[in-house]
Structures are given as C-alpha cells and as structure tokens.
Design a protein around this motif. Sequence first.
Motif, short mmCIF file in Angstrom:
data_model
loop_
_atom_site.label_atom_id
_atom_site.label_comp_id
_atom_site.label_asym_id
_atom_site.label_seq_id
_atom_site.Cartn_x
_atom_site.Cartn_y
_atom_site.Cartn_z
N TYR A 1 15.02 30.80 26.65
CA TYR A 1 15.00 30.92 25.05
C TYR A 1 15.87 29.55 24.76
CZ TYR A 1 19.59 32.79 26.81
OH TYR A 1 20.81 32.97 27.49
N ASP A 2 15.45 29.04 23.66
CA ASP A 2 16.40 27.70 23.18
C ASP A 2 17.40 28.32 21.85
OD1 ASP A 2 17.20 25.41 22.01
OD2 ASP A 2 15.18 24.92 21.12
N TYR A 3 18.40 28.44 22.35
CA TYR A 3 19.56 28.81 21.59
C TYR A 3 20.04 27.75 20.68
CZ TYR A 3 24.44 30.68 20.22
OH TYR A 3 25.29 30.89 19.16
N GLY A 4 19.92 26.51 21.02
CA GLY A 4 20.48 25.19 20.29
C GLY A 4 21.41 24.63 21.01
N ARG A 5 22.03 23.76 20.41
CA ARG A 5 23.08 22.82 21.12
C ARG A 5 24.29 23.67 21.23
NH1 ARG A 5 22.85 17.42 21.53
NH2 ARG A 5 21.44 17.48 19.96
N ILE A 6 24.94 23.44 22.40
CA ILE A 6 26.11 24.16 22.78
C ILE A 6 26.94 23.32 23.72
CG2 ILE A 6 25.52 26.65 22.59
CD1 ILE A 6 25.89 26.57 25.83
N ASN A 7 28.41 23.15 23.34
CA ASN A 7 29.17 22.31 24.01
C ASN A 7 29.53 22.73 25.54
OD1 ASN A 7 29.63 20.80 21.62
ND2 ASN A 7 31.43 22.16 20.86
N ASN B 1 7.97 33.75 26.09
CA ASN B 1 7.59 34.99 26.96
C ASN B 1 6.24 35.37 27.05
OD1 ASN B 1 7.77 37.31 28.56
ND2 ASN B 1 8.37 38.57 26.98
N ASN B 2 5.57 35.19 28.26
CA ASN B 2 4.09 35.44 28.44
C ASN B 2 4.00 36.71 29.29
OD1 ASN B 2 1.24 34.64 28.43
ND2 ASN B 2 1.49 34.02 30.58
N LYS B 3 4.72 37.64 29.15
CA LYS B 3 4.56 39.06 30.05
C LYS B 3 3.90 40.15 29.30
CE LYS B 3 8.23 38.02 33.05
NZ LYS B 3 9.76 38.50 33.69
N SER B 4 3.60 40.08 27.95
CA SER B 4 3.14 40.84 27.17
C SER B 4 1.72 40.51 27.04
CB SER B 4 3.60 41.49 26.14
OG SER B 4 3.67 40.36 25.34
N ASP B 5 0.67 41.45 27.12
CA ASP B 5 -0.80 40.86 26.54
C ASP B 5 -1.57 41.94 25.77
OD1 ASP B 5 -1.80 41.82 30.00
OD2 ASP B 5 -1.18 43.02 28.43
N THR B 6 -0.86 42.93 25.20
CA THR B 6 -1.84 43.78 24.31
C THR B 6 -1.52 44.10 23.02
OG1 THR B 6 -0.86 45.65 25.53
CG2 THR B 6 -2.74 44.79 26.46
N SER B 7 -0.07 44.09 22.91
CA SER B 7 0.37 44.42 21.58
C SER B 7 0.35 43.54 20.60
CB SER B 7 1.77 44.80 21.82
OG SER B 7 2.38 45.32 20.20
N PRO B 8 -0.34 43.68 19.50
CA PRO B 8 -0.29 42.59 18.29
C PRO B 8 0.86 42.40 17.64
CG PRO B 8 -1.58 44.75 17.72
CD PRO B 8 -1.02 44.97 19.12
N PRO C 1 7.89 41.09 23.26
CA PRO C 1 6.73 40.56 23.55
C PRO C 1 6.28 39.48 22.77
CG PRO C 1 6.55 42.87 22.62
CD PRO C 1 8.00 42.62 22.77
N ASP C 2 5.28 38.60 23.27
CA ASP C 2 4.64 37.51 22.43
C ASP C 2 3.21 37.55 22.61
OD1 ASP C 2 4.30 35.39 20.88
OD2 ASP C 2 5.74 34.01 21.81
N SER D 1 15.84 40.49 13.77
CA SER D 1 16.50 39.61 14.96
C SER D 1 16.40 38.52 14.80
CB SER D 1 15.56 40.05 16.23
OG SER D 1 16.10 39.35 17.35
N ASN D 2 17.48 37.65 15.41
CA ASN D 2 17.90 36.21 15.49
C ASN D 2 16.91 35.65 16.52
OD1 ASN D 2 19.85 36.54 13.50
ND2 ASN D 2 21.19 37.27 15.24
N VAL D 3 16.29 36.28 17.34
CA VAL D 3 15.45 35.84 18.27
C VAL D 3 13.83 35.94 17.77
CG1 VAL D 3 14.66 36.23 20.70
CG2 VAL D 3 16.94 36.63 20.11
N VAL D 4 13.17 34.90 18.04
CA VAL D 4 11.98 34.72 17.31
C VAL D 4 11.00 34.23 18.42
CG1 VAL D 4 10.47 33.52 15.70
CG2 VAL D 4 12.51 34.15 15.08
N PRO D 5 10.04 35.09 18.97
CA PRO D 5 8.97 34.44 20.27
C PRO D 5 8.28 33.17 19.55
CG PRO D 5 9.02 36.94 19.88
CD PRO D 5 9.88 36.52 18.71
#
Length: 574
Positions: free
Chosen positions: A272-278, A304-311, A421-422, A484-488
């Motif tokens: 995951y890319d959180y952005g720049r941190i010091n 994330n490539n671990k899911s494969d069926t859920s739209p 999932p993604d 969520s703040n996390v976007v696949p």
Amino acid sequence: MLKIEKFSRTRGRKMPGDPPGVPDSDGTKIAASQAISAMCESSSCKDCSTPRVGIPQIVQLLRSDNEEVREAAAGPGKPDNQQPCKCQRYRAAAEADAIDPLINILSSKRDGAIANAATVLTNMAIQEPLRAIIQNHEVMHALLGPLRSTNTVVQSTAALTVAATACDVEARIELRNCGGLEPLVELLHSKNDEVRRHASWAVMVCAGDELMAVELCRLGALDILEEINRSLSRKNKFSEAAYNKLLNNNLSLKYSQTGYLSSSNIISDGFYDYGRINPGTKLLPLKELCLQELNDQRAILLVNNKSDTSPPPSMEDKSSEVGYGRSISSSSSLRRASKEKAKLLDLDLPQKKNQSRHQDGTLSLAEASPKRKEQVIDVEGLRPQKGKGKKEEEKVKEEEEVLSVPKFTEGSPEKEWYPPPDPEFCVYVLEVTKSVLPITNIKEQIEVLAKYVADKMGGKIPKEKLADFSWELHISELKFQLKSNVVPIGYIKKGIFYHRALLFKALADKIGVGCSLVRGEYSRGWNEVKLVNEARKGVIGNLPPPEEYIVDLMFHPGSLLKLRSKEADLYRFL
C-alpha cells in the motif's frame, strides 16, 4: 590419549591433582575436557579422525549435575573456524546426542557454560542437516534467556546463534511467537561493538521475509539501525545490511520513506502507498488503516490480487455498502466458493441447497429480491433451485443480522482479517498476462502495457486539459463509497501520474517486466525502465550500458522519454 579416554571410569574416586573444593573426580573431568578441546583446537591436528576421540565421553559430561563440568565439556570453540576436522567433530557430537544437553545448558546459571554451549550450537547450525535437528529441539525458546542476559559475552553468542539458526521461516516464526524478537532488537542499543554487530547480523537474517520485516520495524529495529548507521564509530557492515534488508522486505514503508522502488523490489499483494512520511515516523499497518474512520486525507492506494470473484460495489447503491473494517467477506472464502462451483460442474452432481448464498454469508442478488420466492438462480450460474422452507428463511434472516454487526466489537475476540479485495485488479492481471506477456520484444511490452494502464485510468490527457481532469472528485467519491481511506488500485478509473505509475509497476512486476517506481512532488510519479540500444544488438564487442527512459502514461501513453531530457523533465516536474 588412552588415559584421557579413561577419565569417565574413575567412578567418583578422588584423583590426585583435583582442585580443592571440587567434589569427587569432577576436577579430573574438567581437566580432561579442556585437554580434548585444546587438542581439537590445535592447528597441528591434521588427522580428521582425531577430533572424534573422546566425543561420547564429552557428551556424557554435558549431562553432569556440576555446572563447571558442563561448562568445560561444552567449549571452548570459535564460531568462525570451520576446518574439516571440526565439522567432523560436530557431526560426531550430534550423532552422540549432544544437541539436547547443549540446549539445556542455555538455561545454566553460569555465563561461561551458556556462552560455550551457544558457540557449539552455532558451529553445528552452519551445517544444514544439523541445523534442522537443532531447530526441532525448540532452540529459539531456549535462547530467550541468553538474549536477555546482562553479560555481553552471552548476549553476543546468543545473537550469533539466532543468526545461524533462524534461516528458515518456521524458525523465525518460533522466535517471534516465544517473544525473542523484542530482546534481540534491544541488543541493537548495546554499547559493546561485538554485541551490536551480532545483533545486527541476527536482525538481517530474521528480516528474510515480509511478515518478519514488518514486525521488526514495528519493534523499532529500523529506527535503531538508522541511528547506528549515522554514527561513524558505531555502524558496521551488518547494521547497514540489516537496514537495507528491512526496507527491501517492507516495501510499503520503503516507498513511503524513500519514494523509490527499484526494479528488484517486486510489489506483492498487500502493498500500500500511504504517501510520503518522514524517517522515524511510524507507518501504521494496513489493518489499522482500514479500520480508521473516514477522513479528508490522501487516499491510501492498495495493491491486492488475492480475490477473484466478488464484483466491485455499485456506485449507485451507496447506502448498502459496508466499510472494510466491518466486512466479513474474505478472499479465501471466495476462492472456496469458486472451487466448489468447479467441482459441481465437473462432476455434474445434484445441486446442493443454499448454493445461491456466498461462502462468506452474503446473499446473491436473486435471493435477496422479494420477487424471487419460488425459484432462485444461483449467482455463480448453477442450476435453478426450488423455494426454501421456513428453516432456510430463518437462516437468511440470521445471516442478514450478522452482516449489520461490526466485525470487531468491543470485548469480543478479534476474528481473522483479510485485506480489502480488488476484483478489477485481478482482471487486469489476467488480461495483461494474456496480451502483454506473450510479446517477445521488451520495448513493445512496455509500450503496450503503458497504453493499457492509461486506458484503465482515464485515457490520454492533453497537457492543456490536465487541470480539468477531475480525478480528486473521483477519489473522494470512491472513499465515501467504500467508507474507508484505503482504495484498491483497480477501483480507480480517473488516475493521475502517481496512480498510473503504481498500477504500471504492479502489473509489470506480475509479468516480469523490470521497472522502477519514483515519487515526485505535487502528485507526480513515474516509472523508469532500462533498454539496450536495438541498433547495437548483435554487435561483437563490449556493448554500451542500457539507456534509461521514463514511461509516459499521461500525455502520449506508451512513449519513452530519455531520462534527463527536456521532455522527461516536463513529465516529472510542473
């Protein structure tokens, strides 16, 4: 030599020359052990059979009740001196069942005995067959006490034993589970050069996989090593190697701190890319970031490539969405559902009841609809099912109630958690594997992949219309939709420079196309690739080094801009 071998036959008799205060013949046993050890250490020992002399008797003394006898029987020895004769000596000791008493000595009250036993175990562990035997004797748990010792010699030898025995994932997991990582990290603070060097060596070995690297970073190992490496008097080759190993096995942290991933840094699922941190700033784990309340900060991009069926969830029905922290679906349950479907289709078995319900407990669209009471069509495309009885309807209601309950509730045990999932990214990987991977020309692979990434992220954007590209609104809508703040990464359909660069790197790593990922200022990000001049191929003689290019994913997707050229600088900077 024969006299030395007969020392165990004294049977408790007091022998001439025994040290005062030493009971029975323990003094003789100590002296005999020291004599055999000295003989084995002698550089004049050229007969490889000589070190085997007296080994069974020495092993017998390792089980003595006298701490001094056990200390003498266990050593001394140097871990960095592996002549063939000494290898045979350790193999002979292992054959005589010396490993178990040696590990027991690690809990001795005598520091010298612990240090000697740890040294012998280190020498044994260098040989892979013996290392496997040592690992099966729960050596990591036995090393917990020596790692917490206040004696620097014990600390040094214990850390070195960890470095020699933690070469396998199972051994590292055992060390973590028994609480050995914490005292190991604490040894990095030592003022003793040898302790600090051996502790750095052990941390480098333990950071051999991503999970352990993340855990060591959480315990502060990376910050301590960074501080050590800034000191000219305290740093060493192992501290520098351990620091790099930790970063290279924790790519999310490395990219956040350095803004750079090389072609050898392969992005794996869960990055995951959180952005720049010091430097020195703690990067929260993905699980904690997924459970955070929605905020207006920069979206965290997930691969994330671990899911494969859920739209992916529909943008229109936002009220029915459940945040990642409250979702009970998982990639493993989706895979199980897919396998069961394949098994039913292959064997042509009668369809089981309740197939229209996903393995994670969520309902298919057909089953959730009030109009479909008599016949339900399974979402996986199986045969029609008849209407369900009252018991089935009660189960459905119970499962609907479960969906409304947060996954992590106060006072309840924490259940197994999976990254969001993604499915869109999973489709990308499949399509790229089929269309780009078969291409034999590397340059053409890069160009085709670049056009594919640009097409998935909003297409070509002319420079003059870049300000009108409403990517920020799109990302905000995704965050609100997902709660969520996390976007696949696969969810993003309007991506700017750094979104496209991450997607390009993630897909390139999946198909083996080498490229780096670089973070710039003001939402800029780009990929660098190295290509050999086509005109020079086949020429006999020394070839020039590969030339570096930046891959255009925005203005002219697929174009390769020579690094440090005017076009490349316009792409990288405002």
